[in-house]
Enzyme design. Structure first.
Site, short mmCIF file in Angstrom:
data_model
loop_
_atom_site.label_atom_id
_atom_site.label_comp_id
_atom_site.label_asym_id
_atom_site.label_seq_id
_atom_site.Cartn_x
_atom_site.Cartn_y
_atom_site.Cartn_z
N ASP A 1 12.75 36.33 35.03
CA ASP A 1 14.14 35.91 34.88
C ASP A 1 14.88 36.33 36.14
OD1 ASP A 1 16.56 34.97 33.95
OD2 ASP A 1 16.47 36.00 32.02
C1 BGC Z 1 19.06 33.64 32.19
C2 BGC Z 1 17.99 32.59 32.10
C3 BGC Z 1 18.27 31.48 33.09
C4 BGC Z 1 18.39 32.06 34.48
C5 BGC Z 1 18.65 31.01 35.55
C6 BGC Z 1 19.33 34.08 33.62
O1 BGC Z 1 20.52 34.80 33.65
O2 BGC Z 1 18.71 34.76 31.41
O3 BGC Z 1 17.95 32.06 30.79
O4 BGC Z 1 17.27 30.50 33.03
O5 BGC Z 1 19.46 32.99 34.49
O6 BGC Z 1 19.93 30.50 35.45
#
Ligand code: BGC
Length: 782
Positions: A324
């Site tokens: 993530d």
């Molecule tokens: C989130 C993810 C997301 C990623 C990219 C993160 O803050 O937890 O779900 O895909 O950002 O935007």
């Protein structure tokens, strides 16, 4: 205290978002939804032509040209008769070290925080350079759980279909519809040149206060796994690479990056991990995104038990693990634990899979073979998803069918919680007062990375603070109600002045009060009370007019202190692009409600395993902001999540899991079960005993023999539409893992010999049929 600029209520603190601004600053920056959306309204459609395709989209932006520039990748595709693994091996053999390193190193796909947008990036959350020399396309990564995101309006004016929240989708209990959601979103992704969808949010709703509950599907591993898996399978069928996320146990937002979940490993396997396992089996995602939090002291993205022993070992997962955004914490430890690709590397404390990985590989052979494995896994997923053979291109039917899908999800996903004979409203209703929650403009959406800039522009925006605003999707319930009831006088009151709203309600034959609750990634809500004095408004309206219906647009369960005074309540969740129309269809009876709750609505926080949400508000939850400090959340409840906890503890919720009313009535009879070794099949007959066509969702549960814990487990369901008087026998196979306990030491599922209770009903509390099932001892692979 905050002032809500939407309705002028001074917040008494009931809303009280827990986050400190720092905790969500990064997500606000990344998501950047706040200011530019209003300007996107009114951007007219533009028509461009290429040699082969007519491209119609909103806004005039150069990003579409990048799609066309990507076309040569297809021409370089290699031998399609080989398996994805063989094609990956061939390509890997021809790759240079720096090409492999490029493939494992993802960066932000947009110029956030002063970082340059990578060359070739369309503009989105993430970008990974491909190997053009070898026909390996770049990964253009977009958030895509609830539609195609456009954070910070980076692709100026690019609105997409805003899908209803995943809680709404899960409430349909309709796997085919979930699959269509995935297909529709993927088709809109391809139209923009995206080939990797950051979707499949399969975390369990472990707590009703979760800031991201609306992005997740349910509190049950089977329901979550099947419904999430269906969205992923749908997207994959459109030849995009998809994820499931956030692996694992990232079930709350408070201090999410510093949260150390302490959980019994077997209990984790039987709950959150089982949801992932089932979603992966059904959806075959190309990637698994590891989460921000720690599990038993080790960060998820460098947790060998999670990534290597469970995912790649026991489950034999052939795809790759991506971090993530901001969730990677090391180079060697993460690589050896099983992380295959760093995402949005600028958000990590260091560029872990950039130069430090190159250096570590140069120094040690273990890392060299891991680098090959990482690249091989990524390439395999690229070939398996069809990214090389069928690169993104525009589907002219995409937007219209996506909007139709959004409408159908909300029609089937809205849950009728109470009806004292008011609904459906009579066609000859003379006057209706519509009150509150910006129902004149549109319907509420949740905040964070999943937020979609809706096609047609944002209908209303309510500023919360400098960085945050509530965004409303452009489907006005008021306009839709006017259309459904052309003969009625429909008056609008914004609900800001309770006395005035009461007057409007008292003067009308029927009052419909809309109430909402905003949630966002990065912050949990402090409680389950509706914010901004809305309980007082509903209570006053319901006292003034006994024919009052309440429509809730919430991101999860809420309390309803006024419930007994109302004539009807509909939980509409976040209703999406065509939400207003769907709500009006339900009010009028054009649609017969068939949504069933995928989460328990507690009567009080004291009933929960954690009456106070674990967290340390002195710590900043943003990635890396806690300076290495962590705090523990003890999941003593183990696998007793949601309804299982309530039943085990003898607590009565406000509304139970699986609950939902219809405008017709159903009966259930003749429960039976067949057992042949590991194959167990349950069946029952469901009948429409009312006078309208409607859909029933009979649910099957199993309770393990005494000693193994008496809490029932959902083991299957079927949704069937029935004409008045019609009966249908439904038959569902039972997954033996749901009858088993996990033995972590032996890494085996074990079904104990004994007598199990199979029950069936229309929600977990109304299981009117039950039959014993005798099972012999069984052992199953993990
Ligand atoms: C989130 C993810 C997301 C990623 C990219 C993160 O803050 O937890 O779900 O895909 O950002 O935007």
């Amino acid at each position: 205290m905050r002032t809500d600029v939407s309705n002028g209520f001074a917040d008494s603190g009931a809303h009280g978002l827990v986050f400190a601004p720092n905790a969500v600053r990064r997500s606000a920056e990344l998501v950047g939804l706040i200011d530019l959306r209003m300007e996107t309204r009114g951007a007219g459609p533009t028509v461009r032509r290429s040699a082969t395709t007519t491209v119609r989209y909103l806004g005039a932006t150069p990003w579409i040209l990048l799609i066309l520039a990507g076309a040569p990748f297809a021409a370089m595709a290699d031998d399609r008769s080989l398996s994805p693994a063989d094609r990956a091996a061939q390509t890997l053999a021809r790759m240079t070290e720096s090409e492999k390193l490029a493939l494992v190193h993802g960066r932000l796909g947009a110029p956030w925080g002063g970082h340059r947008k990578p060359d070739g990036a369309i503009g989105s959350a993430g970008f990974v350079a491909g190997a053009p020399r070898l026909g390996v396309p770049a990964l253009q990564e977009t958030d895509a759980e609830l539609g195609i995101a456009n954070p910070g309006d980076i692709r100026r004016g690019d609105g997409a279909t805003a899908m209803p929240s995943n809680l709404a989708l899960a409430s349909t209990w309709n796997e085919a519809l979930a699959r269509r959601q995935g297909e529709a979103v993927a088709s809109e992704a391809r139209a923009r040149g995206f080939n990797l969808l950051l979707g499949g949010a399969v975390n369990l709703v472990r707590d009703p206060r979760g800031g991201r509950d609306f992005e997740y599907f349910s509190e049950d591993p089977l329901l979550s796994g099947i419904m999430t898996g269906a969205t992923v399978a749908g997207a994959r069928s459109r030849h995009v690479l998809t994820t499931v996320k956030h692996f694992a146990l990232n079930d709350q937002e408070t201090n999410r990056a510093a949260l150390d979940v302490r959980v019994d490993l077997a209990a984790a396997r039987e709950s959150d991990l089982l949801a992932f396992e089932i979603a992966i089996e059904h959806g075959h995602p190309g990637a698994v995104m590891c989460a921000y939090n720690l599990i038993n002291g080790v960060h998820a993205c460098e947790n060998p038990w999670l990534l290597s022993a469970v995912l790649k070992g026991d489950w034999r997962y052939p795809g790759f693990v991506m971090s993530d955004w901001g969730a990677a914490h090391s180079t060697v430890a993460a690589a050896l634990a099983g992380l295959d690709q760093e995402s949005g590397a600028q958000l990590d404390a260091r560029d872990f899979f950039g130069p430090p990985l190159a250096q570590a590989v140069a120094e040690g052979r273990a890392l060299q073979s891991r680098l090959n494995d990482m690249a091989r896994r990524i390439l395999t997923s690229i070939y398996a998803a069809g990214l090389v053979d069928d690169p993104p291109h525009f589907d002219p039917t995409g937007p219209a069918s996506a909007e139709q899908t959004a409408l159908e999800i909300e029609r089937e996903g809205a849950v009728l919680l109470r009806n004292q004979g008011l609904l459906p409203l009579a066609a000859e209703t003379r006057s209706i007062a519509v009150i509150g929650a910006r129902a004149d403009a549109g319907t509420l959406a949740g905040g964070g990375s999943s937020q979609v800039a809706p096609r047609g522009g944002v209908a209303a925006k309510v500023q919360i603070d400098k960085d945050h605003a509530e965004i409303f999707d452009p489907s006005s319930p008021l306009a839709a109600i006017r259309k459904q009831f052309p003969r009625a006088q429909v008056v609008w009151d914004d609900g800001r002045d309770v006395a005035r709203a009461v007057k409007a309600a008292a003067a009308a034959e029927v009052a419909i009060v809309f109430a909402d609750q905003w949630r966002t990634e990065g912050a949990d809500v402090v409680g389950i009370a509706l914010p901004n004095g809305q309980d007082r408004l509903i209570d006053a309206v319901a006292r003034a007019n006994p024919r009052a219906a309440v429509v809730l647009e919430t991101g999860g369960p809420v309390a309803m202190p006024w419930l007994q005074r109302t004539a009807a309540v509909i939980e509409a969740w976040y209703p999406g692009q065509r939400g207003g129309e769907a709500i009006a269809d339900i009010l009028s009876g054009a649609a017969n409600p068939s949504g069933r709750l995928p989460v328990t609505f507690p009567a009080a926080l004291a009933q929960l395993p954690h009456p106070v949400l674990p967290g340390d508000l002195r710590l900043d939850g943003a990635p890396n902001a806690a300076g290495g400090r962590t705090f523990s959340a003890e999941y003593r409840e183990g696998a007793l999540v949601g309804y299982k906890w309530f039943v085990a503890k003898g607590e009565r919720p406000l509304f139970p899991f699986g609950f939902g009313l219809s405008y017709t009535r159903f009966s259930l009879e003749d429960l039976s079960v067949k057992v042949e070794g590991v194959r167990v099949q349950a069946q029952a007959t469901v009948r429409n005993v009312g006078d309208r066509v409607g859909a029933a969702t009979p649910q099957f549960y199993v309770s393990l023999p005494a000693g193994a814990g008496a809490a029932p487990r959902l083991v299957g369901w079927q949704k069937v539409e029935l004409q008045p008087g019609e009966a249908r026998t439904v038959s569902v196979p039972l997954d033996p893992r749901l009858l088993a306990s996990f033995d972590e030491a032996a890494r085996r599922w074990r079904v104990a010999a004994g007598t199990y209770a199979l029950s069936a009903g229309f929600d977990v509390e109304r299981r009117q049929l039950s039959t014993p099932v005798t099972m012999g001892a069984l052992e199953l692979p993990p």
